[in-house]
Structure formats: structure tokens, C-alpha cells
Design a protein around this motif. Structure first.
Motif, PDB file in Angstrom:
ATOM      1  N   ALA A  16      49.478  15.399  80.353  1.00  0.00           N
ATOM      2  CA  ALA A  16      48.886  16.675  79.941  1.00  0.00           C
ATOM      3  C   ALA A  16      49.958  17.641  79.465  1.00  0.00           C
ATOM      4  N   ALA A  17      51.097  17.658  80.156  1.00  0.00           N
ATOM      5  CA  ALA A  17      52.201  18.531  79.746  1.00  0.00           C
ATOM      6  C   ALA A  17      52.810  18.049  78.435  1.00  0.00           C
ATOM      7  N   LEU A  18      52.898  16.730  78.265  1.00  0.00           N
ATOM      8  CA  LEU A  18      53.456  16.177  77.035  1.00  0.00           C
ATOM      9  C   LEU A  18      52.597  16.532  75.827  1.00  0.00           C
ATOM     10  N   ARG A  19      51.289  16.499  76.008  1.00  0.00           N
ATOM     11  CA  ARG A  19      50.387  16.791  74.896  1.00  0.00           C
ATOM     12  C   ARG A  19      50.586  18.206  74.350  1.00  0.00           C
ATOM     13  N   LYS A  20      51.035  19.104  75.183  1.00  0.00           N
ATOM     14  CA  LYS A  20      51.282  20.474  74.745  1.00  0.00           C
ATOM     15  C   LYS A  20      52.533  20.565  73.872  1.00  0.00           C
ATOM     16  N   LYS A  21      53.385  19.510  73.951  1.00  0.00           N
ATOM     17  CA  LYS A  21      54.641  19.539  73.213  1.00  0.00           C
ATOM     18  C   LYS A  21      54.558  18.851  71.860  1.00  0.00           C
ATOM     19  N   VAL A  22      53.580  17.951  71.690  1.00  0.00           N
ATOM     20  CA  VAL A  22      53.525  17.165  70.458  1.00  0.00           C
ATOM     21  C   VAL A  22      52.184  17.387  69.784  1.00  0.00           C
ATOM     22  N   SER A  23      52.170  17.252  68.462  1.00  0.00           N
ATOM     23  CA  SER A  23      50.953  17.484  67.690  1.00  0.00           C
ATOM     24  C   SER A  23      50.036  16.280  67.766  1.00  0.00           C
ATOM     25  N   SER A  24      48.775  16.504  67.455  1.00  0.00           N
ATOM     26  CA  SER A  24      47.789  15.424  67.517  1.00  0.00           C
ATOM     27  C   SER A  24      48.058  14.345  66.485  1.00  0.00           C
ATOM     28  N   GLY A  25      48.818  14.667  65.441  1.00  0.00           N
ATOM     29  CA  GLY A  25      49.114  13.677  64.414  1.00  0.00           C
ATOM     30  C   GLY A  25      50.305  12.796  64.744  1.00  0.00           C
ATOM     31  N   PHE A  26      50.945  13.044  65.873  1.00  0.00           N
ATOM     32  CA  PHE A  26      52.126  12.277  66.267  1.00  0.00           C
ATOM     33  C   PHE A  26      51.722  10.832  66.539  1.00  0.00           C
ATOM     34  N   SER A  27      52.313   9.882  65.829  1.00  0.00           N
ATOM     35  CA  SER A  27      51.856   8.492  65.874  1.00  0.00           C
ATOM     36  C   SER A  27      51.934   7.891  67.268  1.00  0.00           C
ATOM     37  N   LEU A  28      52.973   8.244  68.028  1.00  0.00           N
ATOM     38  CA  LEU A  28      53.091   7.691  69.371  1.00  0.00           C
ATOM     39  C   LEU A  28      51.994   8.226  70.279  1.00  0.00           C
ATOM     40  N   LEU A  29      51.585   9.449  70.065  1.00  0.00           N
ATOM     41  CA  LEU A  29      50.495  10.000  70.853  1.00  0.00           C
ATOM     42  C   LEU A  29      49.194   9.261  70.549  1.00  0.00           C
ATOM     43  N   GLU A  30      49.010   8.894  69.304  1.00  0.00           N
ATOM     44  CA  GLU A  30      47.834   8.107  68.933  1.00  0.00           C
ATOM     45  C   GLU A  30      47.860   6.746  69.623  1.00  0.00           C
ATOM     46  N   MET A  31      49.035   6.145  69.738  1.00  0.00           N
ATOM     47  CA  MET A  31      49.167   4.868  70.429  1.00  0.00           C
ATOM     48  C   MET A  31      48.835   5.025  71.907  1.00  0.00           C
ATOM     49  N   ILE A  32      49.264   6.137  72.497  1.00  0.00           N
ATOM     50  CA  ILE A  32      48.955   6.416  73.901  1.00  0.00           C
ATOM     51  C   ILE A  32      47.448   6.587  74.088  1.00  0.00           C
ATOM     52  N   ASP A  33      46.810   7.298  73.170  1.00  0.00           N
ATOM     53  CA  ASP A  33      45.367   7.506  73.257  1.00  0.00           C
ATOM     54  C   ASP A  33      44.612   6.181  73.205  1.00  0.00           C
ATOM     55  N   ALA A  34      45.154   5.217  72.489  1.00  0.00           N
ATOM     56  CA  ALA A  34      44.492   3.919  72.340  1.00  0.00           C
ATOM     57  C   ALA A  34      44.763   2.991  73.524  1.00  0.00           C
ATOM     58  N   THR A  35      45.541   3.470  74.491  1.00  0.00           N
ATOM     59  CA  THR A  35      45.927   2.628  75.626  1.00  0.00           C
ATOM     60  C   THR A  35      45.631   3.365  76.926  1.00  0.00           C
ATOM     61  N   PRO A  36      44.368   3.499  77.288  1.00  0.00           N
ATOM     62  CA  PRO A  36      44.012   4.301  78.468  1.00  0.00           C
ATOM     63  C   PRO A  36      44.544   3.758  79.782  1.00  0.00           C
ATOM     64  N   ALA A  37      44.883   2.476  79.840  1.00  0.00           N
ATOM     65  CA  ALA A  37      45.460   1.940  81.082  1.00  0.00           C
ATOM     66  C   ALA A  37      46.812   2.562  81.392  1.00  0.00           C
ATOM     67  N   LEU A  38      47.361   3.309  80.443  1.00  0.00           N
ATOM     68  CA  LEU A  38      48.609   4.021  80.701  1.00  0.00           C
ATOM     69  C   LEU A  38      48.422   5.112  81.745  1.00  0.00           C
TER      70      LEU A  38
END
Length: 330
Positions: A16-38
Motif C-alpha cells: 500500500a505504501a509502495l503504490r503511493k510512490k509509483v504511478s499506475s502505469g508503472f509496468s512492474l506494478l502491473e505485474m504485481i497486480d497480476a500476481t495476487p499470491a504476492l
């Protein structure tokens, strides 16, 4: 008991804290979103239930904090993440054998303090760094205090590959295509990081230092003889004299690395790693939950690949858990 030395986690409060630092278009964040077991333990535990004899070692998924924050904020983010990681490990000792700390590598003063806090106070079993620190190689003098400290702690440093899509495969292009940056670029970055640590004399200076690489050392095992051949050019006219400070052949320092089995279930790759590193320096690791179906197939494939290795039963047991128990003092 089997110990998976290299799995990834994003503790929910840290994420949650990381999401405040990076934009929604950040490719690694998209990869994280696609991997809920994280971050969703229920999903993770359902996968782990099929392998009740496996306990995981948790490392943070990329991006590293220094890639998304200034030095002060990165240090704060690392502390928050380590607190969250330690809490999860302590709450589920039947699932997790250990956790690994993240560091703000763009703030070495705070990184050194956090190393001691994470190990001494939180009980984490080592630290994680990327193959480069915002483009800086790992053999720079500014990182030597960390290596000295970790050699003193006697616990390992996990090296995670990092090569962003913004790094092109060709000079005439502006970005990497076809995910080549990850599929081939990450193992390449691992090789380069290992080579710089060897040839710069880091392992000569700190012989008790322990590094764990992802993907069985990248291509280093495959190129063992090539490394030997190029190392024989010591003192040739026009060649660098970068080997002058090493007391042993360079390939012997490469053998000092510990390496996981995350090669997508390919036994020949593991046998290549075995030929260089030996059973003592290979550790069962799956890269879970990345891959198909939240990483579930990677567990099965990796176990099968180890079973198919042409080595002794005791050596397989070392790889599956014995080496990790010893390395992490479990």
C-alpha cells in the motif's frame, strides 16, 4: 523438510505504501497486480497446501525501493517493509522458514543501520540487493561497508536481477521488445554482477561473504570454460591487469556463490550448475509466485527437475533443504 530459498512476497501494508510512490502505469506494478499470491496469503497457502513439506524463504519482489524513492523516503519504505515481512514470518512459522530484508541502496548510512536492525532485532536472515543500484555496479567502493558487515553477520546477500524495459536491446531502439529484458536480460545482469564481484576482488577481500543468485547463476555455469580461457590472458600486451589482485584462478571465486534452482524445471541447466558449483552451493528455489497459475507449476517442475538430476540421494537432500538450513542457521 524442503526449503524454497527464493520466493517473493509483497506484504500488504508495504505494498500500500509502495503504490503511493509509483504511478499506475508503472509496468512492474502491473505485474504485481497480476500476481495476487504476492500479497494474498489465502491464495498462497492454497498452493502451498499441496506441498506440506515445503517452507518458504520470503524475499521482496521488485522494484527495489531505491528505484522509486529518494534516499530518505527509500530508507523509510525499507524499514516499513522489513517490519511487515518480519511480522508475516513470525505469524506463520509453519509456512515460512525465514524472511529477507530490503535495503535503501541509495542511502548507505541508513542501509547499514537497517541491516543490523533487520537481522538483530527483526530476526530476518539476510538482505537483498539488485544486480545494479540505479545503474551503478555492485563493486563500487560505496558498497564495501555492506559487504564487510554481512561477512561479519555470516548471513547471505540475495542478488535479484534488474533490467528494465527501458533498457533497449539495440542502440538504435528506445526500449526492449518481446520481454527480452526479463527473459534474457535478467540472467545477463546476474552474470555481469557476479563477474564484477569476482574480478574486482570483493570475494578475495571478504572470503566469508555469501551471495545467493537467482536462476542458478544465469549463464555463468554454461560459460565456465570461456571464463577460464579469458582469465588466462593475465599480463598479455594490451590486456587489463585486473586479475593481479586475485590469489586464485577467477573461476574459483565464481564457485563461492550460492545459486537457486529457478530455471523453469530444466534439468540440464541444473546439471550445468552442478558441474561448476557442486551440490553444496545449489539451493532449491522456485521464484514462486511468478509464472503460470501464481507459480504453482514452478514448484512441481522444479522438484521434478531436481529429482531427475544425475546425482546422489544425499546431494539432492542438500539441495532441497540441507544447504539452506546450514546457510541460514535454521
Amino acid at each position: 523438510m524442503k526449503i524454497d530459498i527464493y520466493t517473493h512476497m509483497m506484504p500488504p501494508k508495504y505494498l500500500a505504501a509502495l503504490r503511493k510512490k509509483v504511478s499506475s502505469g508503472f509496468s512492474l506494478l502491473e505485474m504485481i497486480d497480476a500476481t495476487p499470491a504476492l500479497w494474498d496469503l489465502d491464495i498462497r497457502f492454497k498452493i502451498m497446501d499441496k506441498h506440506s513439506d515445503i517452507r518458504q524463504v520470503l524475499t521482496f519482489a521488485i522494484p527495489p525501493v531505491e528505484a522509486v524513492s529518494d534516499p530518505r523516503e527509500a530508507a523509510d519504505l525499507a524499514r516499513r517493509g522489513n517490519d511487515d515481512m518480519a511480522e508475516i514470518v513470525a505469524k506463520h512459522p509453519d509456512r515460512f522458514a525465514a524472511g529477507v530484508a530490503m535495503l535503501a541502496m541509495n542511502n548507505m548510512d541508513e542501509a547499514l543501520k537497517e541491516t543490523d536492525r533487520a537481522i538483530n532485532d527483526l530476526g530476518l536472515k539476510g538482505v537483498q540487493v539488485s544486480t545494479n543500484v540505479n545503474g551503478k555496479p555492485l563493486d563500487l567502493p560505496e558498497f564495501m561497508p555492506l559487504y564487510e558487515k554481512m561477512a561479519g553477520h555470516g548471513l547471505p546477500i540475495w542478488i535479484h536481477p534488474r533490467r528494465d524495459e527501458t533498457v533497449p536491446d539495440y542502440e538504435t531502439e528506445s526500449s526492449s521488445k518481446y520481454r527480452i529484458n526479463a527473459a534474457l536480460g535478467w540472467p545477463f545482469e546476474t552474470q555481469v554482477a557476479m563477474a564484477r564481484l569476482v574480478f574486482s576482488g570483493v570475494l578475495e577481500k571478504y572470503p566469508n561473504l555469501k551471495f545467493i543468485t537467482h536462476h542458478c547463476g544465469g549463464g555463468i555455469p554454461f560459460f565456465t570454460e570461456r571464463i577460464k580461457e579469458f582469465s588466462r590472458h593475465r599480463g598479455d600486451p594490451g590486456r587489463e591487469t585486473h586479475l593481479a589482485g586475485l590469489s586464485r584462478a577467477p573461476i574459483e571465486y565464481f564457485r563461492m556463490f550460492y545459486n537457486d534452482t529457478a530455471v523453469t524445471g530444466f534439468t540440464p541447466a541444473l546439471m550445468c550448475g552442478y558441474a561448476l558449483f557442486g551440490a553444496e552451493h545449489i539451493l532449491f528455489g522456485t521464484d514462486m509466485p511468478f509464472g503460470r497459475e501464481q507459480g504453482a507449476p514452478s514448484i512441481e517442475e522444479t522438484l521434478q527437475a531436481i529429482e531427475e538430476m544425475s546425482i546422489t540421494g544425499p546431494e539432492k537432500q542438500m539441495i532441497l533443504g540441507g544447504n539452506a538450513m546450514k546457510l541460514l542457521r535454521l
